[in-house]
Motif scaffolding. Structure first.
Motif, PDB file in Angstrom:
ATOM      1  N   GLY A  60     -17.682  16.242  -1.835  1.00 39.70           N
ATOM      2  CA  GLY A  60     -17.926  15.170  -2.792  1.00 39.70           C
ATOM      3  C   GLY A  60     -16.852  14.107  -2.865  1.00 39.70           C
ATOM      4  N   GLY A  61     -15.703  14.342  -2.250  1.00 41.07           N
ATOM      5  CA  GLY A  61     -14.640  13.340  -2.219  1.00 41.07           C
ATOM      6  C   GLY A  61     -14.750  12.485  -0.972  1.00 41.07           C
ATOM      7  N   GLN A  62     -14.240  11.270  -1.051  1.00 44.67           N
ATOM      8  CA  GLN A  62     -14.238  10.366   0.103  1.00 44.67           C
ATOM      9  C   GLN A  62     -12.810  10.193   0.597  1.00 44.67           C
ATOM     10  OE1 GLN A  62     -16.184   6.685  -0.741  1.00 44.67           O
ATOM     11  NE2 GLN A  62     -18.141   7.652  -1.176  1.00 44.67           N
ATOM     12  N   TYR A  63     -12.653  10.195   1.936  1.00 43.21           N
ATOM     13  CA  TYR A  63     -11.330  10.168   2.542  1.00 43.21           C
ATOM     14  C   TYR A  63     -11.292   9.209   3.721  1.00 43.21           C
ATOM     15  CZ  TYR A  63     -10.861  14.430  -0.147  1.00 43.21           C
ATOM     16  OH  TYR A  63     -10.836  15.329  -1.181  1.00 43.21           O
ATOM     17  N   LEU A  64     -10.103   8.687   3.970  1.00 41.98           N
ATOM     18  CA  LEU A  64      -9.815   7.943   5.192  1.00 41.98           C
ATOM     19  C   LEU A  64      -8.697   8.697   5.903  1.00 41.98           C
ATOM     20  CD1 LEU A  64      -9.787   4.278   3.836  1.00 41.98           C
ATOM     21  CD2 LEU A  64     -11.574   5.382   5.195  1.00 41.98           C
ATOM     22  N   VAL A  65      -8.916   8.970   7.185  1.00 45.73           N
ATOM     23  CA  VAL A  65      -7.957   9.695   8.008  1.00 45.73           C
ATOM     24  C   VAL A  65      -7.463   8.754   9.099  1.00 45.73           C
ATOM     25  CG1 VAL A  65      -7.649  11.644   9.594  1.00 45.73           C
ATOM     26  CG2 VAL A  65      -9.133  11.897   7.580  1.00 45.73           C
ATOM     27  N   SER A  66      -6.172   8.721   9.318  1.00 39.79           N
ATOM     28  CA  SER A  66      -5.627   7.922  10.402  1.00 39.79           C
ATOM     29  C   SER A  66      -5.424   8.810  11.624  1.00 39.79           C
ATOM     30  CB  SER A  66      -4.306   7.266  10.011  1.00 39.79           C
ATOM     31  OG  SER A  66      -3.840   6.501  11.108  1.00 39.79           O
ATOM     32  N   ALA A  67      -6.390   8.772  12.526  1.00 38.93           N
ATOM     33  CA  ALA A  67      -6.327   9.592  13.737  1.00 38.93           C
ATOM     34  C   ALA A  67      -5.133   9.204  14.608  1.00 38.93           C
ATOM     35  CB  ALA A  67      -7.626   9.455  14.526  1.00 38.93           C
ATOM     36  N   ARG A  68      -4.801   7.937  14.642  1.00 41.16           N
ATOM     37  CA  ARG A  68      -3.716   7.464  15.511  1.00 41.16           C
ATOM     38  C   ARG A  68      -2.331   7.616  14.893  1.00 41.16           C
ATOM     39  NH1 ARG A  68      -5.648   3.976  19.730  1.00 41.16           N
ATOM     40  NH2 ARG A  68      -7.839   3.518  19.416  1.00 41.16           N
ATOM     41  N   GLY A  69      -2.263   8.094  13.663  1.00 35.68           N
ATOM     42  CA  GLY A  69      -0.965   8.330  13.047  1.00 35.68           C
ATOM     43  C   GLY A  69      -0.585   7.267  12.030  1.00 35.68           C
ATOM     44  N   HIS A  70       0.703   6.978  11.972  1.00 38.92           N
ATOM     45  CA  HIS A  70       1.266   6.087  10.954  1.00 38.92           C
ATOM     46  C   HIS A  70       1.145   4.633  11.424  1.00 38.92           C
ATOM     47  CE1 HIS A  70       2.904   9.417   8.538  1.00 38.92           C
ATOM     48  NE2 HIS A  70       2.882  10.024   9.714  1.00 38.92           N
ATOM     49  N   TRP A 117     -15.539  13.900  18.697  1.00 42.44           N
ATOM     50  CA  TRP A 117     -16.005  13.266  19.937  1.00 42.44           C
ATOM     51  C   TRP A 117     -15.301  11.931  20.174  1.00 42.44           C
ATOM     52  CZ3 TRP A 117     -18.311   8.487  19.418  1.00 42.44           C
ATOM     53  CH2 TRP A 117     -18.729   8.135  18.123  1.00 42.44           C
ATOM     54  N   GLU A 118     -14.872  11.299  19.082  1.00 45.35           N
ATOM     55  CA  GLU A 118     -14.228   9.994  19.171  1.00 45.35           C
ATOM     56  C   GLU A 118     -12.704  10.080  19.084  1.00 45.35           C
ATOM     57  OE1 GLU A 118     -14.056   5.772  16.710  1.00 45.35           O
ATOM     58  OE2 GLU A 118     -15.444   7.320  16.049  1.00 45.35           O
ATOM     59  N   VAL A 119     -12.184  11.041  18.307  1.00 48.05           N
ATOM     60  CA  VAL A 119     -10.756  11.023  17.973  1.00 48.05           C
ATOM     61  C   VAL A 119      -9.928  12.175  18.513  1.00 48.05           C
ATOM     62  CG1 VAL A 119     -11.219   9.705  15.858  1.00 48.05           C
ATOM     63  CG2 VAL A 119     -11.031  12.205  15.746  1.00 48.05           C
ATOM     64  N   ALA A 139      -0.633  17.990  10.756  1.00 46.76           N
ATOM     65  CA  ALA A 139      -1.004  17.239   9.547  1.00 46.76           C
ATOM     66  C   ALA A 139      -0.036  16.100   9.231  1.00 46.76           C
ATOM     67  CB  ALA A 139      -1.116  18.182   8.351  1.00 46.76           C
ATOM     68  N   GLN A 140       1.263  16.303   9.460  1.00 47.79           N
ATOM     69  CA  GLN A 140       2.238  15.258   9.129  1.00 47.79           C
ATOM     70  C   GLN A 140       2.041  14.011   9.979  1.00 47.79           C
ATOM     71  OE1 GLN A 140       6.152  16.772   9.843  1.00 47.79           O
ATOM     72  NE2 GLN A 140       5.867  16.880  12.063  1.00 47.79           N
ATOM     73  N   ASP A 141       1.387  14.152  11.127  1.00 50.42           N
ATOM     74  CA  ASP A 141       1.173  13.015  12.029  1.00 50.42           C
ATOM     75  C   ASP A 141      -0.090  12.215  11.709  1.00 50.42           C
ATOM     76  OD1 ASP A 141       3.448  13.680  13.448  1.00 50.42           O
ATOM     77  OD2 ASP A 141       2.349  14.900  14.907  1.00 50.42           O
ATOM     78  N   HIS A 142      -0.904  12.708  10.766  1.00 42.07           N
ATOM     79  CA  HIS A 142      -2.196  12.066  10.495  1.00 42.07           C
ATOM     80  C   HIS A 142      -2.373  11.856   8.991  1.00 42.07           C
ATOM     81  CE1 HIS A 142      -3.197  12.535  14.669  1.00 42.07           C
ATOM     82  NE2 HIS A 142      -2.689  13.746  14.593  1.00 42.07           N
ATOM     83  N   PRO A 143      -1.949  10.691   8.491  1.00 41.09           N
ATOM     84  CA  PRO A 143      -2.109  10.410   7.063  1.00 41.09           C
ATOM     85  C   PRO A 143      -3.573  10.484   6.625  1.00 41.09           C
ATOM     86  CG  PRO A 143      -0.610   8.846   8.075  1.00 41.09           C
ATOM     87  CD  PRO A 143      -1.235   9.627   9.192  1.00 41.09           C
ATOM     88  N   VAL A 144      -3.765  11.010   5.433  1.00 44.98           N
ATOM     89  CA  VAL A 144      -5.099  11.131   4.836  1.00 44.98           C
ATOM     90  C   VAL A 144      -5.025  10.541   3.435  1.00 44.98           C
ATOM     91  CG1 VAL A 144      -6.897  12.723   4.037  1.00 44.98           C
ATOM     92  CG2 VAL A 144      -5.620  13.242   6.142  1.00 44.98           C
TER      93      VAL A 144
END
Length: 151
Positions: A60-70, A117-119, A139-144
């Motif tokens: 139920g929560g919405q998130y943005l994940v940075s696959a490429r890091g910081h 498949w993409e990231v 986890a530390q390499d991928h901000p959420v």
């Protein structure tokens, strides 16, 4: 990159071109597998910076994940505390709160299940099938960011 520099994997020229096409499609109302175009004010310029993102829903929560890091959008989001998601004419303003590493495991695993498949190439061999320990280690390499739509 030195060991003290935050992880960031710059996109290839092809990735950059594909991102611009995906962003253009989202801006014109065509979302591929749920993509959207995010706008966030630049932390130095104040100008809105646009980038395609894969909004992720978990419990139920919405998130943005940075696959490429910081990345630059991550740095801008930290400064601005929010932005806007757009698909076509539908625009949704949101606020964002960055999650601590200890809370990322279920979000990263389900994100990799949907978007792997993409990231996967940006996660250094970690996939949705990796152990909890392997996902926690990256986890530390991928901000959420947990986002809350405000309009």
């Amino acid at each position: 990159m030195s060991s003290s520099s935050p992880y960031y994997l710059k996109g290839s020229p092809l990735n950059v071109r594909l991102n611009s096409v995906i962003g253009w499609l989202a801006r014109h109302g065509l979302s591929l597998a749920g993509t959207a175009e995010m706008s966030v004010p630049g932390r130095k310029s104040g100008k809105m910076q646009r980038i395609p993102v894969n909004p992720h829903v978990y419990e139920g929560g919405q998130y943005l994940v940075s696959a490429r890091g910081h990345s630059q959008w991550v740095r801008n989001m930290r400064a601005a505390g929010g932005g806007e998601l757009r698909v076509g004419r539908r625009s949704r303003a949101f606020t964002a709160v960055e999650l601590p590493d200890a809370e990322k495991l279920p979000i990263l695993r389900t994100y990799l299940e949907k978007w792997g498949w993409e990231v996967n190439q940006y996660f250094g061999g970690v996939t949705a099938r990796s152990s909890d320990e392997e996902i926690i280690a990256c986890a530390q390499d991928h901000p959420v960011f947990r986002i809350t739509v405000t309009n």
